[in-house]
Design an enzyme around this catalytic site. Structure first.
Site, PDB file in Angstrom:
ATOM      1  N   SER A 118     137.139   2.783 -80.956  1.00 11.20           N
ATOM      2  CA  SER A 118     135.827   2.800 -80.092  1.00 11.20           C
ATOM      3  C   SER A 118     135.254   3.705 -80.350  1.00 11.20           C
ATOM      4  CB  SER A 118     136.438   2.134 -78.684  1.00 11.20           C
ATOM      5  OG  SER A 118     135.689   1.476 -77.780  1.00 11.20           O
ATOM      6  N   ASP A 258     136.400  -9.137 -81.690  1.00 12.80           N
ATOM      7  CA  ASP A 258     136.343  -7.573 -80.676  1.00 12.80           C
ATOM      8  C   ASP A 258     134.911  -7.369 -80.116  1.00 12.80           C
ATOM      9  OD1 ASP A 258     136.228  -4.762 -80.976  1.00 12.80           O
ATOM     10  OD2 ASP A 258     136.853  -4.848 -82.937  1.00 12.80           O
ATOM     11  N   HIS A 285     139.784  -5.749 -79.414  1.00 14.67           N
ATOM     12  CA  HIS A 285     139.522  -4.825 -79.855  1.00 14.67           C
ATOM     13  C   HIS A 285     140.325  -3.000 -79.746  1.00 14.67           C
ATOM     14  CE1 HIS A 285     135.914  -1.807 -79.124  1.00 14.67           C
ATOM     15  NE2 HIS A 285     136.787  -0.885 -78.208  1.00 14.67           N
TER      16      HIS A 285
END
Length: 308
Positions: A118, A258, A285
């Site tokens: 991320s 995601d 994610h």
């Protein structure tokens, strides 16, 4: 995850713009006599705990693993007094911290790889673009190459939510109401589809949310109060524009559901010279939790390929 060969430490860090001493906390699994994998967590501010699945790579492949808390969270120095200070919370800050850790652990000669998840993936991509000495490979897991494209993707995903959920999120964001039970419940629907599909959330992932609640300074300054509408300082960031400078081999991983949609991953793929991209099915994610074995198999194969 307990390991007999894990050791913890702190390194002094001269944080640019800081008015007090600063330390970065880290944890090492294995001996650093072969290239380790440095793992960068997301947020910013989510802490290292939810990335503990990567320790599997040490236990299975003996790849040394380095976890650390970025400044502003966890067991590293906090800077609550820098709330809203966009001149402090910069990409240069986090790159300087990573470089400082690499130097402290004397990794320039033995070499190292870096994995960012991320927000951590954004940092890794930007770091690799500067061609740091010793960087062998990089892995970007759900790290947007473009924040405007990430925001565009989130807007689409929000449009696909049930009408009542979507209306609640839109209305709360319009009012700036991010603390109400209504907003929390509606956000949970988005999270269960596009952030983490495991219910209940793994405990280390819950710890990440605790970190962000205890000290949201970096997150609020850089992202803003919402995961899907970005109003903070990095809302216009597009690190892919420097990615043509990346010389190290790269692996991109995201999920087919995601919040970091293909839309915002593709510029990495287009810009990095030596790159592979894998999208995991039925995954959001938290790919490294939802498909832990497959994720680590991909990473292990990639990191070990080409080694003597």
């Amino acid at each position: 995850m307990a390991s007999p060969s894990a050791r913890e430490g702190e390194v002094d860090f001269q944080a640019p713009g800081a008015s007090k001493p600063c330390k970065t906390w880290y944890k090492v699994f294995g001996k650093l006599d072969s290239p380790p994998l440095i793992v960068l967590h997301g947020g910013p501010g989510a802490g290292h705990e939810y990335m503990v699945t990567l320790v599997d790579l040490y236990e299975k492949h003996k790849i040394p693993i380095i976890l650390y808390d970025q400044v502003g969270c966890g067991r590293s120095t906090h800077f609550r007094e820098k709330a809203g200070d966009e001149s402090f919370w910069t990409m240069d800050l986090f790159i300087a911290e990573l470089d400082n850790l690499v130097d402290h652990l004397q990794l320039r000669e033995v070499g190292f790889s870096a994995l960012g998840q991320s927000w951590g993936g954004i940092v890794v991509g930007a770091y690799a673009s500067r061609r740091p000495k010793g960087l062998k490979k990089l892995i970007i897991a759900g790290g947007p190459a473009s924040m405007p494209l990430y925001a565009q993707g989130c807007k689409y995903l929000l449009s696909q939510l049930p009408p009542d959920v979507r209306h609640t999120i839109e209305e709360c964001e319009r009012k700036g109401d991010y603390e109400s039970e209504e907003f929390q419940k509606a956000s949970a629907v988005f999270y269960s589809r596009h952030f983490c599909k495991i219910n209940p959330l793994p405990e280390p992932v819950q710890v990440g949310f605790v970190h962000l609640k205890e000290d949201p300074t970096a997150y609020l300054t850089m992202q803003g109060p919402s995961e899907f509408t970005i109003v903070g300082s990095f809302k216009e960031w597009e690190p892919w524009k420097e990615a043509h400078n990346i010389e190290a081999e790269a692996l991109l991983i995201n999920g087919d559901q995601d919040e970091a949609m293909d839309l915002c991953i593709e510029p990495w793929f287009r810009s990095i010279a030596k790159v592979k991209w894998v999208t995991l099915s039925n995954s959001s994610h938290m790919t490294h939790w939802e498909h832990r074995d497959r994720f680590n198999e991909l990473c292990g194969t990639f990191l070990l390929s080409g080694r003597e």
